[in-house]
Design a protein around this motif. Structure first.
Motif: not given
Length: 247
Positions: A21-26
């Motif tokens: 989720g962090e990778l997608r959001n970034r």
């Protein structure tokens, strides 16, 4: 138009599914900040998520979780995303369940997908242009009986025997059949044309696309040609196509 930027996105996380989720959001935020069109941004995030999922879930399957790195750049013509790990490539097994679809999704979403598999990790490079919109709707052949594809697995190789003929309008349908059978081109493929009635635009277009996908994954496509005339017609379509005569 994609505007070139000097400040690429560079994110490094430990291979933990909770970090997806962090990778997608970034990545999504970076694309939005640079004014990347929504349609292009959606494709990039979808493909990058699949690449990151493969790295996080499979690269360190039998070892301690290691690093997964995502880097994104805009070069003035396209957006380029690389996802890399320091683990071990796990070969896909066609017909062994729902797995292996990640690369197929990347192939359908991006203009170009390159997979470099080495002893010290895997790097997936995704390139997409705002000027090109991939065909995402399902294409149904007007005449369902025009071609038939019989697929079987021999060891680690997919063997596909094509019957009938494929009109140019069926090229997308045939391409997707072949890519699905090879998990997006990462599984060695033999296409047997011995039962083919004719080699028309649908066949050559589909084989070119599948060979391009296989080349990006470091594989080749072997095509069994029934006649010398067919072999000559297919020769030179793509360097990843190896043409052999039927015995």
């Amino acid at each position: 138009m994609v505007t070139a930027q000097r400040d690429p996105l560079d994110v490094r996380v430990v291979a933990d599914p909770r970090r997806l989720g962090e990778l997608r959001n970034r990545l999504n935020g970076w694309l939005a900040d640079r004014g990347i069109p929504e349609e292009l941004a959606d494709r990039v995030v979808l493909a990058a998520n699949e690449a990151a999922t493969n790295a996080i879930v499979h690269a360190y399957r039998d070892t301690e979780p290691g690093p997964v790195r995502l880097r994104a750049e805009a070069d003035g013509r396209s957006v380029v995303v690389t996802v890399s790990d320091e683990g071990t490539w796990k070969p896909a097994r066609p017909g062994a369940g729902p797995g292996g679809r990640g690369v197929l999704i990347m192939q359908e979403s991006m203009d170009d997908v390159r997979i470099d598999r080495g002893t010290h990790g895997t790097t997936v490079t995704l390139r997409a242009s705002a000027q090109h919109v991939p065909e995402i709707t399902d294409t149904v052949e007007p005449d369902a009986e025009r071609h038939r594809l019989d697929v079987r697995t021999v060891g680690q190789t997919t063997v596909a025997r094509l019957h009938g003929s494929a009109h140019p309008v069926a090229a997308t349908h045939l391409r997707r059949q072949l890519l699905a059978a090879t998990c997006g081109g990462v599984v060695p493929l033999v296409v047997d044309l011995a039962e083919l009635e004719s080699v028309d635009g649908g066949i050559t277009e589909a084989l070119q696309a599948v060979a391009h996908a296989a080349d990006g994954a470091g594989e080749r496509v072997v095509v069994v040609a029934p006649t010398e005339a067919v072999a000559r017609r297919l020769t030179g379509l793509n360097e990843a196509l190896q043409i052999v005569r039927a015995s």
